[in-house]
Design an enzyme around this catalytic site. Structure first.
Site, PDB file in Angstrom:
ATOM      1  N   ASP A   1       0.849  -1.198   0.000  1.00  0.00           N
ATOM      2  CA  ASP A   1       0.000   0.000   0.000  1.00  0.00           C
ATOM      3  C   ASP A   1       0.882   1.244   0.000  1.00  0.00           C
ATOM      4  O   ASP A   1       1.601   1.507   0.959  1.00  0.00           O
ATOM      5  CB  ASP A   1      -0.898  -0.004   1.253  1.00  0.00           C
ATOM      6  CG  ASP A   1      -1.865   1.171   1.265  1.00  0.00           C
ATOM      7  OD1 ASP A   1      -2.988   1.004   0.769  1.00  0.00           O
ATOM      8  OD2 ASP A   1      -1.487   2.259   1.751  1.00  0.00           O
TER       9      ASP A   1
ATOM     10  N   TYR B   1       3.366   9.826  -0.616  1.00  0.00           N
ATOM     11  CA  TYR B   1       4.450   9.228   0.177  1.00  0.00           C
ATOM     12  C   TYR B   1       5.805   9.427  -0.521  1.00  0.00           C
ATOM     13  O   TYR B   1       6.851   9.241   0.089  1.00  0.00           O
ATOM     14  CB  TYR B   1       4.236   7.727   0.426  1.00  0.00           C
ATOM     15  CG  TYR B   1       2.942   7.341   1.125  1.00  0.00           C
ATOM     16  CD1 TYR B   1       2.135   8.299   1.733  1.00  0.00           C
ATOM     17  CD2 TYR B   1       2.532   6.019   1.171  1.00  0.00           C
ATOM     18  CE1 TYR B   1       0.946   7.948   2.353  1.00  0.00           C
ATOM     19  CE2 TYR B   1       1.338   5.656   1.799  1.00  0.00           C
ATOM     20  CZ  TYR B   1       0.546   6.627   2.377  1.00  0.00           C
ATOM     21  OH  TYR B   1      -0.633   6.268   2.988  1.00  0.00           O
TER      22      TYR B   1
ATOM     23  N   LYS C   1      -2.626   5.876  -4.410  1.00  0.00           N
ATOM     24  CA  LYS C   1      -3.714   6.819  -4.113  1.00  0.00           C
ATOM     25  C   LYS C   1      -3.509   8.151  -4.831  1.00  0.00           C
ATOM     26  O   LYS C   1      -2.369   8.606  -4.983  1.00  0.00           O
ATOM     27  CB  LYS C   1      -3.792   7.086  -2.593  1.00  0.00           C
ATOM     28  CG  LYS C   1      -3.754   5.809  -1.758  1.00  0.00           C
ATOM     29  CD  LYS C   1      -3.859   6.057  -0.258  1.00  0.00           C
ATOM     30  CE  LYS C   1      -3.561   4.788   0.509  1.00  0.00           C
ATOM     31  NZ  LYS C   1      -2.136   4.597   0.836  1.00  0.00           N
TER      32      LYS C   1
ATOM     33  N   HIS D   1      -7.528   9.759  -1.955  1.00  0.00           N
ATOM     34  CA  HIS D   1      -6.843   9.699  -0.656  1.00  0.00           C
ATOM     35  C   HIS D   1      -7.664  10.326   0.478  1.00  0.00           C
ATOM     36  O   HIS D   1      -7.710   9.786   1.585  1.00  0.00           O
ATOM     37  CB  HIS D   1      -5.477  10.382  -0.777  1.00  0.00           C
ATOM     38  CG  HIS D   1      -4.449   9.877   0.177  1.00  0.00           C
ATOM     39  ND1 HIS D   1      -3.118   9.730  -0.154  1.00  0.00           N
ATOM     40  CD2 HIS D   1      -4.540   9.488   1.474  1.00  0.00           C
ATOM     41  CE1 HIS D   1      -2.460   9.266   0.895  1.00  0.00           C
ATOM     42  NE2 HIS D   1      -3.301   9.114   1.895  1.00  0.00           N
TER      43      HIS D   1
HETATM   44  N1  NAP Z   1      -5.119   6.537   3.692  1.00  0.00           N
HETATM   45  C1  NAP Z   1      -4.490   7.253   4.584  1.00  0.00           C
HETATM   46  O1  NAP Z   1      -4.772   8.442   4.799  1.00  0.00           O
HETATM   47  C2  NAP Z   1      -3.381   6.620   5.372  1.00  0.00           C
HETATM   48  C3  NAP Z   1      -2.824   7.287   6.470  1.00  0.00           C
HETATM   49  C4  NAP Z   1      -1.806   6.657   7.185  1.00  0.00           C
HETATM   50  C5  NAP Z   1      -1.386   5.392   6.801  1.00  0.00           C
HETATM   51  N2  NAP Z   1      -1.926   4.767   5.706  1.00  0.00           N
HETATM   52  C6  NAP Z   1      -1.472   3.417   5.264  1.00  0.00           C
HETATM   53  O2  NAP Z   1      -1.570   2.508   6.361  1.00  0.00           O
HETATM   54  C7  NAP Z   1      -0.282   1.919   6.588  1.00  0.00           C
HETATM   55  C8  NAP Z   1      -0.105   1.557   8.038  1.00  0.00           C
HETATM   56  O3  NAP Z   1      -0.303   2.672   8.881  1.00  0.00           O
HETATM   57  P1  NAP Z   1       0.879   3.527   9.539  1.00  0.00           P
HETATM   58  O4  NAP Z   1       2.151   3.190   8.871  1.00  0.00           O
HETATM   59  O5  NAP Z   1       0.479   4.939   9.550  1.00  0.00           O
HETATM   60  O6  NAP Z   1       0.892   3.067  11.043  1.00  0.00           O
HETATM   61  P2  NAP Z   1       0.958   1.656  11.825  1.00  0.00           P
HETATM   62  O7  NAP Z   1       1.180   0.540  10.876  1.00  0.00           O
HETATM   63  O8  NAP Z   1      -0.203   1.639  12.758  1.00  0.00           O
HETATM   64  O9  NAP Z   1       2.207   1.867  12.768  1.00  0.00           O
HETATM   65  C9  NAP Z   1       3.510   1.956  12.291  1.00  0.00           C
HETATM   66  C10 NAP Z   1       4.397   2.223  13.502  1.00  0.00           C
HETATM   67  O10 NAP Z   1       4.391   1.071  14.361  1.00  0.00           O
HETATM   68  C11 NAP Z   1       5.727   0.597  14.534  1.00  0.00           C
HETATM   69  N3  NAP Z   1       5.644  -0.872  14.530  1.00  0.00           N
HETATM   70  C12 NAP Z   1       5.364  -1.682  13.488  1.00  0.00           C
HETATM   71  N4  NAP Z   1       5.350  -2.971  13.857  1.00  0.00           N
HETATM   72  C13 NAP Z   1       5.643  -2.993  15.173  1.00  0.00           C
HETATM   73  C14 NAP Z   1       5.776  -4.039  16.119  1.00  0.00           C
HETATM   74  N5  NAP Z   1       5.617  -5.319  15.770  1.00  0.00           N
HETATM   75  N6  NAP Z   1       6.089  -3.711  17.408  1.00  0.00           N
HETATM   76  C15 NAP Z   1       6.271  -2.421  17.755  1.00  0.00           C
HETATM   77  N7  NAP Z   1       6.144  -1.387  16.902  1.00  0.00           N
HETATM   78  C16 NAP Z   1       5.832  -1.670  15.618  1.00  0.00           C
HETATM   79  C17 NAP Z   1       6.520   1.138  13.373  1.00  0.00           C
HETATM   80  O11 NAP Z   1       7.855   1.368  13.763  1.00  0.00           O
HETATM   81  P3  NAP Z   1       9.101   0.697  12.949  1.00  0.00           P
HETATM   82  O12 NAP Z   1       8.980   1.116  11.514  1.00  0.00           O
HETATM   83  O13 NAP Z   1      10.288   1.246  13.644  1.00  0.00           O
HETATM   84  O14 NAP Z   1       8.946  -0.801  13.148  1.00  0.00           O
HETATM   85  C18 NAP Z   1       5.825   2.480  13.114  1.00  0.00           C
HETATM   86  O15 NAP Z   1       6.306   3.464  14.012  1.00  0.00           O
HETATM   87  C19 NAP Z   1       0.676   3.006   6.082  1.00  0.00           C
HETATM   88  O16 NAP Z   1       1.993   2.549   5.933  1.00  0.00           O
HETATM   89  C20 NAP Z   1      -0.013   3.417   4.822  1.00  0.00           C
HETATM   90  O17 NAP Z   1       0.204   2.470   3.796  1.00  0.00           O
HETATM   91  C21 NAP Z   1      -2.920   5.375   4.999  1.00  0.00           C
END
Ligand code: NAP
Length: 278
Positions: free
Chosen positions: A48, A53, A78, A111
């Site tokens: 994704d 990004y 997106k 988005h």
């Molecule tokens: N549509 C939208 O508006 C929107 C907005 C935000 C995100 N997204 C999508 O959703 C995806 C996921 O959301 P997100 O990246 O915002 O947040 P997330 O996946 O909820 O959290 C990522 C955070 O958690 C940490 N983490 C990951 N695995 C872990 C584990 N097993 N133990 C402890 N910490 C852990 C990561 O650190 P490390 O990297 O240091 O492991 C990072 O700081 C994004 O990458 C993106 O593709 C979409």
């Protein structure tokens, strides 16, 4: 574990999507190829990304270098807010597709609704046109609340295949999720781990289930999403945590454990409100 074990969610347009994938928000463009290559080696097949990004090229390079057959992959990108509008959608999409180096994109999302611009209906009509071309399979939206979805459904032809919304134990958006379910729109949970902004991994509802199943708190939260039917793609820069987050198919939370985590809801949004983000 291989991706073949990852459940697939049937979409309303006939395609299906792996329920667990890998997200690259805040993955540095200079490191994206290496990080996505790690994710593909770990076993992820659903990626994704988004134009905003700035890392579509790195995702594309990792895909090309992997040698994985295209049909085994599911790639989402997106449309950014500046590109909303009848005229700009096709150009923005083609630029994303070229940066990814793909003949087709599996899923393209608006988005944010950016309601003050009032262009999401015409943008969606352009998405409907784009879906007629060979370069794109499924179309969906992101950060749409139920009233935005309602308007799209009333004023356009195609019901979005997915709505990608902020969703984690502290912010479950029950109104939007149930509206989506009623209309056959699959829910994708972004920020599934709360982006690390909440102490989700220290909550007793999570740690007690982790101890009971001999897994980590992050694995419990991911498992909770899967059992609630969400599609998700947690992000990690660390290969170890990528593997941890992918290794969640060998245990099952009890109904009580799922209910206890669902009970954590407290409207704890980490990002902007979709009605106010323009
Ligand atoms: N549509 C939208 O508006 C929107 C907005 C935000 C995100 N997204 C999508 O959703 C995806 C996921 O959301 P997100 O990246 O915002 O947040 P997330 O996946 O909820 O959290 C990522 C955070 O958690 C940490 N983490 C990951 N695995 C872990 C584990 N097993 N133990 C402890 N910490 C852990 C990561 O650190 P490390 O990297 O240091 O492991 C990072 O700081 C994004 O990458 C993106 O593709 C979409």
């Amino acid at each position: 574990m291989t991706d073949q074990l990852v459940p697939r969610v049937q979409l309303n347009d006939g395609f299906s999507i792996p329920q667990l994938g890998f997200g690259v928000f805040k993955v540095d463009p200079g490191e994206t190829e290496r990080i996505v290559s790690d994710a593909l080696e770990v076993g992820y097949r659903h990626l994704d990304t988004a134009r905003i990004y700035g890392n579509e090229e790195g995702v594309g390079r990792a895909i090309a270098a992997s040698g994985i057959p295209r049909e085994e992959l599911f790639i989402t990108t997106k449309l950014w807010n500046d590109d909303q509008g009848t005229e700009s959608v096709r150009t923005a999409f083609e630029a994303s597709r070229e940066r990814l180096g793909l003949e087709y994109v599996d899923l393209y999302l608006i988005h944010w609704p950016t309601p003050a611009r009032d262009r999401y209906v015409e943008t969606w009509k352009a998405f409907e046109q784009l879906q007629q071309t060979d370069g794109l399979r499924s179309i969906g939206v992101s950060n749409f609340l139920s009233h935005h979805l309602e308007r799209l459904i009333a004023e356009t032809e195609i019901v979005p295949a997915v709505d990608q919304i902020e969703l984690h134990p502290y912010h479950q958006q029950p109104a939007t999720a149930s509206f989506a379910e009623e209309h056959g729109i699959a829910i994708e949970a972004w920020g599934p781990l709360g982006q690390g902004k909440y102490p989700l991994f220290d909550l007793p509802e999570v740690t007690s289930a982790a101890a009971a199943h001999d897994v980590t708190p992050a694995q419990v939260v991911i498992r909770w999403h899967l059992q609630r039917g969400h599609i998700l793609f947690p992000k990690s820069n660390s290969r170890e945590r990528m593997a941890e987050n992918f290794d969640v198919l060998g245990f099952e939370l009890s109904e009580d454990e799922v209910a206890a985590i669902t009970g954590l809801e407290r409207e704890g949004r980490v990002s902007a409100h979709p009605d106010e983000f323009n």
